[in-house]
Design a protein around this motif. Structure first.
Motif, PDB file in Angstrom:
ATOM      1  N   VAL A 162       0.847  -1.201   0.000  1.00  0.00           N
ATOM      2  CA  VAL A 162       0.000   0.000   0.000  1.00  0.00           C
ATOM      3  C   VAL A 162       0.882   1.251   0.000  1.00  0.00           C
ATOM      4  O   VAL A 162       0.608   2.217  -0.725  1.00  0.00           O
ATOM      5  N   ALA A 163       1.960   1.219   0.790  1.00  0.00           N
ATOM      6  CA  ALA A 163       2.856   2.379   0.864  1.00  0.00           C
ATOM      7  C   ALA A 163       3.527   2.654  -0.479  1.00  0.00           C
ATOM      8  O   ALA A 163       3.630   3.813  -0.897  1.00  0.00           O
ATOM      9  N   VAL A 164       3.980   1.600  -1.160  1.00  0.00           N
ATOM     10  CA  VAL A 164       4.601   1.792  -2.473  1.00  0.00           C
ATOM     11  C   VAL A 164       3.612   2.443  -3.444  1.00  0.00           C
ATOM     12  O   VAL A 164       3.958   3.384  -4.162  1.00  0.00           O
ATOM     13  N   LEU A 168       4.062   6.102  -5.257  1.00  0.00           N
ATOM     14  CA  LEU A 168       3.949   6.290  -6.711  1.00  0.00           C
ATOM     15  C   LEU A 168       2.850   7.281  -7.057  1.00  0.00           C
ATOM     16  O   LEU A 168       3.012   8.117  -7.959  1.00  0.00           O
ATOM     17  N   ARG A 169       1.729   7.245  -6.337  1.00  0.00           N
ATOM     18  CA  ARG A 169       0.645   8.201  -6.571  1.00  0.00           C
ATOM     19  C   ARG A 169       1.142   9.604  -6.265  1.00  0.00           C
ATOM     20  O   ARG A 169       0.853  10.550  -7.011  1.00  0.00           O
ATOM     21  N   ALA A 170       1.906   9.772  -5.196  1.00  0.00           N
ATOM     22  CA  ALA A 170       2.439  11.098  -4.843  1.00  0.00           C
ATOM     23  C   ALA A 170       3.393  11.612  -5.918  1.00  0.00           C
ATOM     24  O   ALA A 170       3.372  12.804  -6.250  1.00  0.00           O
ATOM     25  N   VAL A 171       4.227  10.729  -6.473  1.00  0.00           N
ATOM     26  CA  VAL A 171       5.120  11.125  -7.565  1.00  0.00           C
ATOM     27  C   VAL A 171       4.293  11.600  -8.762  1.00  0.00           C
ATOM     28  O   VAL A 171       4.572  12.651  -9.345  1.00  0.00           O
ATOM     29  N   LEU A 172       3.273  10.834  -9.117  1.00  0.00           N
ATOM     30  CA  LEU A 172       2.413  11.205 -10.239  1.00  0.00           C
ATOM     31  C   LEU A 172       1.760  12.572  -9.991  1.00  0.00           C
ATOM     32  O   LEU A 172       1.782  13.446 -10.866  1.00  0.00           O
ATOM     33  N   GLU A 173       1.192  12.748  -8.810  1.00  0.00           N
ATOM     34  CA  GLU A 173       0.517  14.027  -8.506  1.00  0.00           C
ATOM     35  C   GLU A 173       1.516  15.181  -8.502  1.00  0.00           C
ATOM     36  O   GLU A 173       1.199  16.280  -8.950  1.00  0.00           O
ATOM     37  N   GLY A 174       2.737  14.921  -8.007  1.00  0.00           N
ATOM     38  CA  GLY A 174       3.757  15.966  -8.027  1.00  0.00           C
ATOM     39  C   GLY A 174       4.144  16.360  -9.437  1.00  0.00           C
ATOM     40  O   GLY A 174       4.321  17.546  -9.743  1.00  0.00           O
ATOM     41  N   LEU A 175       4.264  15.374 -10.316  1.00  0.00           N
ATOM     42  CA  LEU A 175       4.602  15.661 -11.718  1.00  0.00           C
ATOM     43  C   LEU A 175       3.460  16.369 -12.444  1.00  0.00           C
ATOM     44  O   LEU A 175       3.707  17.183 -13.334  1.00  0.00           O
TER      45      LEU A 175
END
Length: 177
Positions: A162-164, A168-175
């Motif tokens: 779940v953490a991974v 990855l969702r945070a990276v996507l939202e940041g980009l």
């Protein structure tokens, strides 16, 4: 589902990354950025997750030393997964963070296609990671701390998986922003 420290270690990592970014600009070169993150997580995160993320990021940095195009990012993720499997001993299907990470890696293979567009490919990878994390709910733990716990007591998805997916969702939202 194991030591019970997954949330604490990830929160500690997030705080360390925030402090690091406030203190100095992160390296712009991808290989140096991943290496610096690996060192930071190895020092500050703690737990087996910190070691595994450190291994992943250190290995992922290597393919990016000479090139950082989209296909090379797919290779970097593959190198990171190989290192985690080699040193951690887990494999997909063992109910670990590798379940999410390997699902995302499969989707990231699309980065090797000519004309690949990063954000849609990454969005698909995030969805794959989230689905894989949820699928761990019904898996028998074959590695990691959860393997020491009766499967009858494992009723939630694997916290590392779940953490991974969340990272990855945070990276996507940041980009995207």
């Amino acid at each position: 589902a194991g030591d019970g420290d997954c949330g604490h270690t990830h929160a500690r990592a997030a705080r360390a990354i925030q402090e690091w970014v406030r203190a100095r600009p992160p390296p712009a070169a991808p290989a140096q950025l991943l290496s610096a993150l690996a060192d930071l997580l190895l020092e500050k995160m703690g737990g087996s997750s910190g070691v595994l993320y450190g291994l992943f990021l250190t290995a992922a940095a290597q393919p990016l030393l000479n090139r950082d195009d989209l296909p090379m990012w797919a290779d970097a993720v593959g190198a990171g997964i190989e290192a985690m499997q080699r040193y951690g001993g887990a494999a997909p299907g063992d109910r670990t963070m590798l379940d999410s990470l390997c699902a995302a890696a499969q989707a990231l293979h699309a980065l090797r296609s000519p004309g690949a567009d990063l954000l849609p490919v990454l969005a698909t990878a995030v969805q794959s990671a989230e689905a894989a994390a949820e699928a761990t709910r019904h898996m028998e733990a074959g590695a990691g701390r959860a393997s020491y716990i009766s499967s009858a007591q494992l009723v939630q998805p694997d916290p590392g998986a779940v953490a991974v997916a969340a990272v990855l969702r945070a990276v996507l939202e940041g980009l995207r922003s």
